[in-house]
Design an enzyme around this catalytic site. Structure first.
Site, PDB file in Angstrom:
ATOM      1  N   GLU A  24       0.817  -1.204   0.000  1.00  0.00           N
ATOM      2  CA  GLU A  24       0.000   0.000   0.000  1.00  0.00           C
ATOM      3  C   GLU A  24       0.857   1.264   0.000  1.00  0.00           C
ATOM      4  O   GLU A  24       0.545   2.236  -0.691  1.00  0.00           O
ATOM      5  CB  GLU A  24      -0.926   0.011   1.223  1.00  0.00           C
ATOM      6  CG  GLU A  24      -2.062  -0.998   1.145  1.00  0.00           C
ATOM      7  CD  GLU A  24      -2.938  -0.995   2.381  1.00  0.00           C
ATOM      8  OE1 GLU A  24      -3.957  -1.702   2.390  1.00  0.00           O
ATOM      9  OE2 GLU A  24      -2.602  -0.302   3.367  1.00  0.00           O
ATOM     10  N   GLU A  25       1.934   1.273   0.788  1.00  0.00           N
ATOM     11  CA  GLU A  25       2.732   2.484   0.932  1.00  0.00           C
ATOM     12  C   GLU A  25       3.725   2.688  -0.204  1.00  0.00           C
ATOM     13  O   GLU A  25       4.023   3.828  -0.567  1.00  0.00           O
ATOM     14  CB  GLU A  25       3.475   2.466   2.269  1.00  0.00           C
ATOM     15  CG  GLU A  25       2.556   2.586   3.479  1.00  0.00           C
ATOM     16  CD  GLU A  25       3.313   2.770   4.778  1.00  0.00           C
ATOM     17  OE1 GLU A  25       4.575   2.818   4.746  1.00  0.00           O
ATOM     18  OE2 GLU A  25       2.663   2.878   5.840  1.00  0.00           O
TER      19      GLU A  25
END
Length: 270
Positions: free
Chosen positions: A157-158
């Site tokens: 996600e990051e």
């Protein structure tokens, strides 16, 4: 609802494993009606020798919370769609309700590539915002999510990097953290399956691959004992001077649900 003597309306309830009842209120009621039904229900449960009452109120019935409090109920925990309240029927013994969840669980990801570089980020928000500090990707484990899976998800996600869980390297416990709760934080080693960074713009300011020694030499890491200790453990693992815990898929003792048992990576089950 069911009906007893004199056609008295009683809240539907299921027995718990400890001599109490669990009530999942579904029918909408105004406060006066709710109080009348609740009092009748408690009277019935008292006659039956019940002990604790778990009262689950959906958010749609928030108008009766004050009434429940006035009848002697207190808060146990809340989620996005409901409030759980409790009541102890015996007057001569202290209640035995278990406390609400005491810990929040977080993960940090030690992702190292074939060049010996680790994946680091700078955040847009939180305590690290605007500090210029490079840190490992971190996040909170979601309900029903395994620690090893949470670390993989947070990194993807990051940073957009796909990874595979390798080991649980270390963890720390701290207290009086998020809203007074204790905190468990697990540092996981992951192997990258992709290498091109596509950062999450809303949370991440910058993301890059950085030399392990450069990361560990940051003044912030050097001056804070817990960060320095974790960096040393990661560096030792990079040099194969340390081994963590592998994730072995097992089944739990009572429900036969799948779960992970974390044990020494040198252990080979027979």
């Amino acid at each position: 609802m069911d009906h007893g003597k004199n056609d008295m309306e009683i809240l539907e309830a299921t027995d718990d494993a400890y001599g109490g009842v669990i009530v999942d209120v579904r029918k909408k009621m105004d406060p006066p009606t709710f109080v009348a039904v609740l009092r009748a229900s408690i009277s019935r449960w008292r006659q039956q020798g019940k002990r604790g009452v778990w009262l689950k109120l959906p958010i749609e019935l928030s108008s009766v919370v004050d009434s429940a409090v006035k009848e002697g109920f207190w808060y146990h925990h809340a989620e996005a769609t409901y409030l759980m309240m409790v009541y102890w029927i015996p007057e001569t013994t202290p209640h035995t309700f278990p406390p609400n969840a005491s810990h929040r669980v977080g993960v940090g990801a030690f992702v190292i590539n074939q060049k010996g570089q680790i994946l680091v980020v700078q955040e847009n928000g939180g305590m690290f915002a605007g500090t210029g500090i490079w840190k490992m990707p971190t996040g909170v484990v979601e309900q029903g999510e395994d620690i090893c899976a949470a670390a993989v998800r947070e990194v993807q996600e990051e940073t957009g990097i796909d990874t595979k869980f390798v080991e649980l390297l270390t963890f720390r416990q701290s207290h009086k953290s998020f809203f007074g709760k204790s905190d468990l934080f697990f540092v996981c080693m992951l192997r990258p399956l992709s290498f091109t960074i596509k950062k999450q713009d809303c949370e991440i300011k910058e993301a890059q691959w950085m030399g392990m020694e450069e990361y560990a030499s940051q003044p912030f890491v050097q001056e804070r004992e817990i960060f320095n200790s974790v960096a040393k453990i990661c560096l030792a693992r990079k040099e194969n001077a340390y081994s963590g815990f592998s994730a072995l898929l097992n089944t739990s003792g009572f429900s036969n649900k799948k779960c992970y048992l974390y044990c020494s990576s040198t252990y080979t089950p027979s």
